[in-house]
Design an enzyme around this catalytic site. Structure first.
Site, mmCIF file in Angstrom:
data_model
loop_
_atom_site.group_PDB
_atom_site.id
_atom_site.type_symbol
_atom_site.label_atom_id
_atom_site.label_comp_id
_atom_site.label_asym_id
_atom_site.label_seq_id
_atom_site.Cartn_x
_atom_site.Cartn_y
_atom_site.Cartn_z
ATOM 1 N N PRO A 128 -64.601 31.631 13.671
ATOM 2 C CA PRO A 128 -65.216 30.633 12.779
ATOM 3 C C PRO A 128 -65.389 31.147 11.347
ATOM 4 O O PRO A 128 -65.196 30.394 10.397
ATOM 5 C CB PRO A 128 -66.574 30.360 13.444
ATOM 6 C CG PRO A 128 -66.361 30.678 14.898
ATOM 7 C CD PRO A 128 -65.336 31.778 14.944
ATOM 8 N N GLN A 279 -31.687 3.133 -6.399
ATOM 9 C CA GLN A 279 -31.639 4.562 -6.691
ATOM 10 C C GLN A 279 -32.993 5.251 -6.480
ATOM 11 O O GLN A 279 -33.043 6.420 -6.070
ATOM 12 C CB GLN A 279 -31.183 4.750 -8.146
ATOM 13 C CG GLN A 279 -30.479 6.056 -8.366
ATOM 14 C CD GLN A 279 -29.922 6.167 -9.764
ATOM 15 O OE1 GLN A 279 -30.663 6.067 -10.753
ATOM 16 N NE2 GLN A 279 -28.634 6.370 -9.869
ATOM 17 N N GLU A 363 -50.925 29.704 11.354
ATOM 18 C CA GLU A 363 -50.131 30.939 11.176
ATOM 19 C C GLU A 363 -50.039 31.357 9.710
ATOM 20 O O GLU A 363 -49.001 31.822 9.238
ATOM 21 C CB GLU A 363 -48.759 30.824 11.849
ATOM 22 C CG GLU A 363 -48.909 30.815 13.348
ATOM 23 C CD GLU A 363 -47.745 31.386 14.115
ATOM 24 O OE1 GLU A 363 -47.029 32.247 13.589
ATOM 25 O OE2 GLU A 363 -47.573 30.953 15.255
HETATM 26 N N1 COS Z 1 -46.354 44.530 8.651
HETATM 27 C C1 COS Z 1 -46.887 45.766 8.820
HETATM 28 N N2 COS Z 1 -48.001 46.168 8.123
HETATM 29 C C2 COS Z 1 -48.538 45.296 7.262
HETATM 30 C C3 COS Z 1 -48.016 44.010 7.051
HETATM 31 C C4 COS Z 1 -46.874 43.649 7.785
HETATM 32 N N3 COS Z 1 -46.331 42.454 7.619
HETATM 33 N N4 COS Z 1 -48.776 43.370 6.135
HETATM 34 C C5 COS Z 1 -49.746 44.215 5.772
HETATM 35 N N5 COS Z 1 -49.599 45.379 6.441
HETATM 36 C C6 COS Z 1 -50.422 46.579 6.333
HETATM 37 C C7 COS Z 1 -50.452 47.080 4.896
HETATM 38 O O1 COS Z 1 -49.389 47.989 4.668
HETATM 39 C C8 COS Z 1 -51.800 47.786 4.838
HETATM 40 O O2 COS Z 1 -51.662 49.036 5.468
HETATM 41 P P1 COS Z 1 -52.640 50.304 5.155
HETATM 42 O O3 COS Z 1 -53.904 50.055 5.897
HETATM 43 O O4 COS Z 1 -51.888 51.477 5.707
HETATM 44 O O5 COS Z 1 -52.825 50.337 3.675
HETATM 45 C C9 COS Z 1 -52.668 46.907 5.745
HETATM 46 O O6 COS Z 1 -51.776 46.237 6.621
HETATM 47 C C10 COS Z 1 -53.495 45.895 4.980
HETATM 48 O O7 COS Z 1 -52.605 45.074 4.249
HETATM 49 P P2 COS Z 1 -53.070 44.220 3.002
HETATM 50 O O8 COS Z 1 -53.779 45.107 2.041
HETATM 51 O O9 COS Z 1 -51.886 43.462 2.502
HETATM 52 O O10 COS Z 1 -54.155 43.264 3.671
HETATM 53 P P3 COS Z 1 -55.010 42.117 3.011
HETATM 54 O O11 COS Z 1 -56.272 42.054 3.791
HETATM 55 O O12 COS Z 1 -55.104 42.246 1.544
HETATM 56 O O13 COS Z 1 -54.123 40.805 3.252
HETATM 57 C C11 COS Z 1 -53.462 38.945 4.606
HETATM 58 C C12 COS Z 1 -53.775 40.432 4.498
HETATM 59 C C13 COS Z 1 -54.433 38.062 3.848
HETATM 60 C C14 COS Z 1 -52.067 38.686 4.097
HETATM 61 C C15 COS Z 1 -53.573 38.745 6.094
HETATM 62 O O14 COS Z 1 -54.913 38.928 6.487
HETATM 63 C C16 COS Z 1 -53.066 37.423 6.594
HETATM 64 O O15 COS Z 1 -51.862 37.249 6.823
HETATM 65 N N6 COS Z 1 -53.986 36.473 6.792
HETATM 66 C C17 COS Z 1 -53.644 35.223 7.401
HETATM 67 C C18 COS Z 1 -53.829 35.325 8.847
HETATM 68 C C19 COS Z 1 -53.210 34.205 9.575
HETATM 69 O O16 COS Z 1 -52.024 33.944 9.450
HETATM 70 N N7 COS Z 1 -54.025 33.544 10.361
HETATM 71 C C20 COS Z 1 -53.561 32.454 11.155
HETATM 72 C C21 COS Z 1 -54.010 32.684 12.552
HETATM 73 S S1 COS Z 1 -52.810 33.194 13.589
HETATM 74 S S2 COS Z 1 -52.328 31.473 14.359
#
Ligand code: COS
Length: 410
Positions: A128, A279, A363
């Site tokens: 949440p 168009q 996602e």
């Molecule tokens: N593959 C492998 N490692 C990854 C990665 C990937 N695609 N993306 C990020 N990482 C790693 C980074 O390298 C970093 O590693 P270190 O801890 O060694 O520095 C770590 O993960 C953190 O990455 P980042 O700083 O980019 O994280 P943020 O918190 O700034 O951003 C987001 C992350 C916001 C992009 C992420 O939380 C996200 O995708 N959120 C959305 C989640 C989502 O899709 N939710 C839907 C539910 S699932 S249905």
């Protein structure tokens, strides 16, 4: 040479998926949407004919198909009904962390379970108060002897009410931010697991979305996926693998909306000619078609990179962002082409407009995809970094090569 020709197997699979979407899904899609009917019959049939769990490796009972093939199926499911398609495809999201991080025993048990029977699994990440901000999650996992004890609540869980197991993310080190998250497999019938709520949604109403709570739920330590405190990366790598498929489903919605709108524009006469002859309408149809084609190319690119064992983070976010936003635009324009009729439930396109909306949300929202794109571009991560599977595959191949060489050198 860049060759966009599908193999014979891929074409056959695409035709099978299209025919299933046309004959089995579309037949009931609008009724199931109206009543929010759970598509158990369709899940069983899709499983029977091999349209589910295509990603599961042969050694665990699956067909071990490539990511591009999975995307071809997902586009057709989105074309048939993205709500039903979401229910059919959610096992891929739940089981990817097992493929990536599970022990051999865990893979055999939990991937095998999906391959042996039409069972379902759910991916439990969102909470949440922690949606886009994954590291803000509050669910706790505390190590006690040879088990972990989980407490917390997860929301918006696809197939949650019908899943046999969950892949759950929880904090094992609450002070460590994203470096304090671990992933686990949890059997749905474990004591302390409860399905609290089935959401009443705007669109994709045939898919099930539930809240799952864990109250002092004991999980054997063997069900930890990957290393302790490495769950965040496992989640990100999972999303890299599933976002191309979600984007493909969005392309399917767009294609369906385009087809309905162009058929209608040829039938509907205003000012003495079919509206397609105006168009203003013809250009809308042209833009819809370009968006479908461009979205599909981005999907294929993001899937092929994975199939080549390359990092596809950037391509997956391009595909998901563009295809989701395009699906919404195309479906909205399809309603516009239908005029007032488009707003009426008796006509097919209002469902597509409602269904398309979630593609920009689940996602990873379109805003999160832009954030990933910006980070990947600005931080200059390499698109051709190898994935762990690619490294493992190479190691296996090298091992095999060494063994084959042995008799000659002996
Ligand atoms: N593959 C492998 N490692 C990854 C990665 C990937 N695609 N993306 C990020 N990482 C790693 C980074 O390298 C970093 O590693 P270190 O801890 O060694 O520095 C770590 O993960 C953190 O990455 P980042 O700083 O980019 O994280 P943020 O918190 O700034 O951003 C987001 C992350 C916001 C992009 C992420 O939380 C996200 O995708 N959120 C959305 C989640 C989502 O899709 N939710 C839907 C539910 S699932 S249905």
């Amino acid at each position: 040479m860049v060759d966009l020709t599908l193999t014979d197997e891929q074409q056959d699979l695409r035709e099978l998926a299209h025919s299933f979407a046309e004959k089995d899904i579309r037949k009931v899609a609008w009724d199931y949407d109206k009543d929010g009917t759970w598509p158990q019959d369709i899940i069983e049939k899709a499983w029977e004919i091999g349209l589910m769990n295509t990603h599961i490796a042969e050694e665990y009972g699956g067909p071990g198909l490539d990511f591009l093939s999975g995307c071809l199926i997902e586009e057709e499911m989105g074309w048939g009904c993205s709500g039903i398609g979401t229910s059919l495809m959610a096992n891929g999201l739940a089981s990817a962390p097992i493929t990536l991080g599970g022990s051999e025993e865990t893979k055999k048990k939990y991937l095998g379970m999906l391959a042996e029977a039409p069972k379902l699994a759910s991916f439990c990440l969102t909470e949440p108060d922690a949606g886009s901000d994954v590291s803000g999650m509050k669910t706790r996992a505390v190590k006690q002897g040879d088990k972990y004890v989980l407490t917390g609540s997860k929301c918006f869980i696809t197939n949650g009410s019908y899943a046999d197991y969950f892949t759950v993310y929880a904090k094992t080190d609450p002070e460590a931010g994203h470096r304090g998250i671990s992933a686990f497999v949890v059997d749905a019938d474990s004591p302390g697991v409860s399905v609290d709520k089935k959401e009443d949604k705007m669109g994709q109403r045939a898919s099930n979305t539930a809240t799952i709570s864990f109250s002092d739920t004991e999980v054997p330590e063997g069900n930890l996926l990957g290393e302790e405190n490495h769950g965040f990366k496992l989640a990100m790598m999972t999303l890299d693998r599933t976002r191309p498929g979600v984007a493909a489903m969005a392309v399917g919605i767009g294609k369906a909306a385009l087809e309905f709108a162009s058929d209608y524009s040829k039938e509907r006469v205003q000012f003495g000619v079919p509206i397609a002859m105006h168009q203003a309408v013809a250009f809308m149809i042209a833009d819809m078609a370009t968006k479908v084609e461009a979205g599909r190319l981005l999907v294929w690119q993001s899937a092929v990179l994975l199939d080549q064992g390359k990092r596809n983070t950037l391509a997956a976010s391009h595909a998901k962002r563009f295809s989701a936003d395009s699906a919404m635009e195309i479906a909205t324009d399809a309603v516009q082409v239908y005029g007032g009729y488009g707003f009426i439930k008796e006509y097919p396109v209002e469902k597509l407009m409602r269904d398309a909306k979630i593609m920009q949300l689940y996602e990873g929202t379109s805003q999160i995809q832009r954030l990933v794109i910006a980070k990947e571009l600005l931080m200059g991560r390499q698109a051709d970094e190898e994935t762990p599977e690619h490294k493992a595959l190479k190691a296996k191949e090298n091992g095999k090569a060494e063994t084959e060489k042995e008799p000659a050198t002996a």
